[in-house]
Motif scaffolding. Structure first.
Motif, PDB file in Angstrom:
ATOM      1  N   SER A 440       0.834  -1.199   0.000  1.00 14.99           N
ATOM      2  CA  SER A 440       0.000   0.000   0.000  1.00 14.99           C
ATOM      3  C   SER A 440       0.872   1.253   0.000  1.00 14.99           C
ATOM      4  O   SER A 440       2.042   1.217   0.403  1.00 14.99           O
ATOM      5  CB  SER A 440      -0.943   0.014   1.213  1.00 14.99           C
ATOM      6  OG  SER A 440      -0.198   0.079   2.404  1.00 14.99           O
ATOM      7  N   VAL A 441       0.299   2.333  -0.449  1.00 15.71           N
ATOM      8  CA  VAL A 441       0.980   3.613  -0.494  1.00 15.71           C
ATOM      9  C   VAL A 441      -0.041   4.706  -0.218  1.00 15.71           C
ATOM     10  O   VAL A 441      -1.205   4.613  -0.624  1.00 15.71           O
ATOM     11  CB  VAL A 441       1.668   3.825  -1.861  1.00 15.71           C
ATOM     12  CG1 VAL A 441       0.673   3.779  -3.000  1.00 15.71           C
ATOM     13  CG2 VAL A 441       2.436   5.137  -1.862  1.00 15.71           C
ATOM     14  N   LYS A 442       0.391   5.748   0.486  1.00 18.31           N
ATOM     15  CA  LYS A 442      -0.471   6.898   0.743  1.00 18.31           C
ATOM     16  C   LYS A 442       0.020   8.057  -0.120  1.00 18.31           C
ATOM     17  O   LYS A 442       1.212   8.353  -0.181  1.00 18.31           O
ATOM     18  CB  LYS A 442      -0.431   7.293   2.205  1.00 18.31           C
ATOM     19  CG  LYS A 442      -1.343   8.479   2.529  1.00 18.31           C
ATOM     20  CD  LYS A 442      -1.515   8.652   4.015  1.00 18.31           C
ATOM     21  CE  LYS A 442      -2.336   7.508   4.568  1.00 18.31           C
ATOM     22  NZ  LYS A 442      -2.625   7.692   6.000  1.00 18.31           N
ATOM     23  N   VAL A 443      -0.916   8.666  -0.809  1.00 18.01           N
ATOM     24  CA  VAL A 443      -0.613   9.779  -1.707  1.00 18.01           C
ATOM     25  C   VAL A 443      -1.261  11.040  -1.148  1.00 18.01           C
ATOM     26  O   VAL A 443      -2.461  11.047  -0.840  1.00 18.01           O
ATOM     27  CB  VAL A 443      -1.118   9.490  -3.128  1.00 18.01           C
ATOM     28  CG1 VAL A 443      -0.826  10.678  -4.038  1.00 18.01           C
ATOM     29  CG2 VAL A 443      -0.469   8.232  -3.668  1.00 18.01           C
ATOM     30  N   ILE A 444      -0.464  12.120  -0.992  1.00 18.57           N
ATOM     31  CA  ILE A 444      -0.960  13.395  -0.480  1.00 18.57           C
ATOM     32  C   ILE A 444      -0.866  14.434  -1.588  1.00 18.57           C
ATOM     33  O   ILE A 444       0.176  14.569  -2.251  1.00 18.57           O
ATOM     34  CB  ILE A 444      -0.158  13.861   0.739  1.00 18.57           C
ATOM     35  CG1 ILE A 444      -0.319  12.838   1.879  1.00 18.57           C
ATOM     36  CG2 ILE A 444      -0.581  15.241   1.203  1.00 18.57           C
ATOM     37  CD1 ILE A 444       0.484  13.172   3.115  1.00 18.57           C
ATOM     38  N   ASN A 445      -1.990  15.155  -1.779  1.00 19.46           N
ATOM     39  CA  ASN A 445      -2.058  16.178  -2.825  1.00 19.46           C
ATOM     40  C   ASN A 445      -1.613  17.512  -2.239  1.00 19.46           C
ATOM     41  O   ASN A 445      -2.288  18.094  -1.378  1.00 19.46           O
ATOM     42  CB  ASN A 445      -3.481  16.258  -3.379  1.00 19.46           C
ATOM     43  CG  ASN A 445      -3.592  17.253  -4.511  1.00 19.46           C
ATOM     44  OD1 ASN A 445      -2.587  17.667  -5.086  1.00 19.46           O
ATOM     45  ND2 ASN A 445      -4.822  17.639  -4.830  1.00 19.46           N
ATOM     46  N   ASN A 446      -0.494  18.031  -2.699  1.00 16.87           N
ATOM     47  CA  ASN A 446       0.014  19.314  -2.205  1.00 16.87           C
ATOM     48  C   ASN A 446      -0.910  20.463  -2.557  1.00 16.87           C
ATOM     49  O   ASN A 446      -1.055  21.427  -1.796  1.00 16.87           O
ATOM     50  CB  ASN A 446       1.409  19.592  -2.768  1.00 16.87           C
ATOM     51  CG  ASN A 446       2.455  18.659  -2.185  1.00 16.87           C
ATOM     52  OD1 ASN A 446       2.299  18.158  -1.073  1.00 16.87           O
ATOM     53  ND2 ASN A 446       3.511  18.423  -2.935  1.00 16.87           N
TER      54      ASN A 446
END
Length: 575
Positions: A440-446
């Motif tokens: 799994s990976v967490k993606v954060i939108n700047n």
């Protein structure tokens, strides 16, 4: 004159009667001799060479061939001869000769002579054949088991077959393909002195075309195999050309190596053969090596999953007449991937705590290497998360399907301005185990953060968040391999990005206020009033976060985890 005529007439009548009597008497005196020309006898038995004599005879003499020395004779009721004295031969009153304990040396041609009392003699010939029964109940085919009446053989293109059988006289052999006789290339018989028998050998070349099946039969005949107390069977061989590993109608199974077994094939009592090909499984150009296998009564094959079970298996079923049907099964070893993590963007950092920052759009690639067969890869993302805009998948395997690589790349973007965090999971499954592996990976939108300063803080690393690897296991729930998916753990930090978006402005306000108050310090105590107001505002916002899922609250965090996972959906997969 009358008297003289009567006398002449009487003489004439007397002469006619005398001549008639002489003629009739000559036939009666000479008599007749009749014998069966061809006679046979089993070795070790007593044999009577039958002859029939009619009329009065002086003596009966028996000779071997054209020899002038009799071996036994019968004169005026008296028996004589060297073989009679030894007890080997005897003679009956009707002139038939009796041979005791027949041996191979007794085989040959005999002459019998009868001397009539009234003069003259007659001769007759008798040929005796000694039979030695075959030591076998079925002929022997060189490529089969010596005691088997039928066998199965996997051959390529053509094969030379040799059929042999012993016996005396020599056994006659012929080859049949179904009901059609096959021309022989060679047939010969040689005598075996110790056993007093002949070894008959017949050779034939049988061509075999692509995917062709022939049943070839060796049929024996002759005195040595047609005795009343002996049953001799034909010998047959089933010639099977190798199965084509490229055929589209074959079934392919990938099985893990274990101490278990796997039943393959159709339930058919007309199954006549199972063969296994070993080299063709690698799709090489070498001539396949085959061997026949044993199967159960219902026609199925019980396959042991040891280290040597890989191959092409063919079930041969006999239909009506001399036609056959193939059922082809490709059995391969299943190989699990050696890697533990599959998301390429996370390999440069801790894969179990992987966070990626993007500016609205991004790509993720899930790659599985060194598996057999190619792994089934599935991407999952929460329904409220980013939108998948493109999917690219690549499957490639080495020669012979030894190792495979599967890569599934997705392109995504954040379309909801209120959503600034997305969690992706890559699920990897295959026949090597019952469960599925995941990364799994967490993606954060700047771009979704509300403040430029907060963006700066996050990009420089002053604010950090962590994620936990979400591992999903897939359990076998019964027939049909239906899948039941359960989540074992989840990230408790789903709201950290929002927390940062609120806390950072508060810190910024405090710093700016501090700078402002240094320059414009007032005697009225506005310093204290302003600081108390600022601290109170930040405290209220922080308290609100605690109540709505702040990571430090374990109870609220678990609720947030469930909500996120319940919203997961399968957005992209390949197998």
């Amino acid at each position: 004159m009358v008297r003289q005529a009567r006398i002449e007439f009487g003489f004439k009548v007397f002469a006619v009667c005398l001549v008639t009597y002489a003629i009739l008497n000559s036939y009666t005196v000479l008599g007749s001799l009749r014998c069966e020309r061809e006679q046979v006898s089993l070795i070790g038995q007593e044999k009577v060479l039958h002859c029939t004599i009619t009329g009065r005879y002086y003596g009966v003499y028996w000779y071997i061939g054209e020899s002038r020395d009799s071996i036994i004779r019968y004169i005026n009721g008296h028996k004589a001869g060297s073989e009679y004295q030894r007890g080997k031969l005897d003679i009956a009153s009707n002139g038939s000769m009796i041979i005791k304990n027949v041996s191979v040396k007794d085989e040959g041609t005999y002459r019998v002579m009868v001397v009539w009392k009234e003069g003259g003699d007659d001769n007759a010939y008798v040929h005796l054949t000694v039979i030695v029964s075959s030591s076998r109940d079925t002929p022997e085919i060189n490529l089969c088991n010596a005691t088997s009446e039928s066998c199965r053989l996997c051959v390529y293109q053509s094969v030379f077959l040799e059929c042999s059988m012993d016996g005396r006289p020599p056994v006659d052999l012929k080859w049949l393909n179904a009901s059609s006789e096959i021309p022989q290339d060679f047939q010969n018989s040689t005598e075996s002195s110790p056993l007093a028998t002949f070894i008959s050998i017949s050779k034939v070349k049988v061509p075999l075309g692509h995917l062709e099946i022939k049943e070839i039969t060796c049929v024996p005949s002759g005195l040595a195999v047609t005795l009343p107390d002996k049953t001799v069977k034909n010998a047959s061989i089933l010639l099977i050309s190798p199965s084509d590993p490229y055929v589209s109608h074959k079934e392919t199974h990938y099985l893990p190596v274990s101490n278990l077994s796997k039943v393959i094939g159709q339930n058919n009592s007309k199954t006549v053969a199972w063969i296994k090909q070993t080299s063709a499984v690698d799709y090489s150009f070498e001539i396949p090596t085959c061997k026949a296998l044993d199967w159960s009564e219902n026609g199925k094959l019980n396959l042991q999953l040891n280290s040597d079970f890989e191959g092409i298996y063919t079930q041969v079923v006999k239909k009506d007449g001399n036609t056959f049907m193939r059922n082809v099964y490709e059995i391969r070893k299943a190989m699990a991937p050696k890697q533990l993590h599959f998301i390429e963007e996370c390999l440069s950092q801790d894969p179990q705590n992987c966070i990626i920052y993007v500016n609205g759009t991004g790509t993720l690639n899930c790659s599985v290497t060194d598996s057999r067969p190619a792994a089934a890869v599935t991407w999952k993302v929460a329904q409220s998360g980013p939108e998948i805009t493109q999917l690219d998948s690549i499957n490639s395997c080495e020669h012979g399907m030894r190792k495979c690589k599967t890569s599934v790349k997705i392109t995504f973007r954040f379309t909801n301005t209120k959503v600034d965090v997305g969690e992706f999971k890559c699920l990897v499954s295959g026949p090597w185990n019952k469960g599925a592996l995941s990364s799994s990976v967490k993606v954060i939108n700047n771009l979704s953060l509300s403040s430029p300063s907060s963006t700066w803080f996050m990009s420089t690393g002053f604010i950090s968040t962590s994620t936990h690897l979400t591992r999903t296991t897939t359990q076998d729930t019964g027939p049909g391999n239906q899948l039941l998916t359960t989540t074992q753990s989840a990230d408790k930090n789903a709201g950290k990005a929002k927390t940062a978006a609120i806390v950072v402005p508060c810190v910024t306000i405090v710093i700016l206020s501090f700078v402002f108050l240094i320059r414009y310090k007032s005697k009225s105590g506005s310093w204290n009033v302003f600081m108390l107001f600022t601290r109170k505002k930040c405290h209220d916002e922080d308290l609100s976060l605690h109540k709505n899922g702040y990571p430090n609250s374990s109870k609220k965090g678990e609720e947030n985890k469930v909500n996120v996972l319940e919203g997961e959906t399968n957005v992209a997969s390949t197998s």
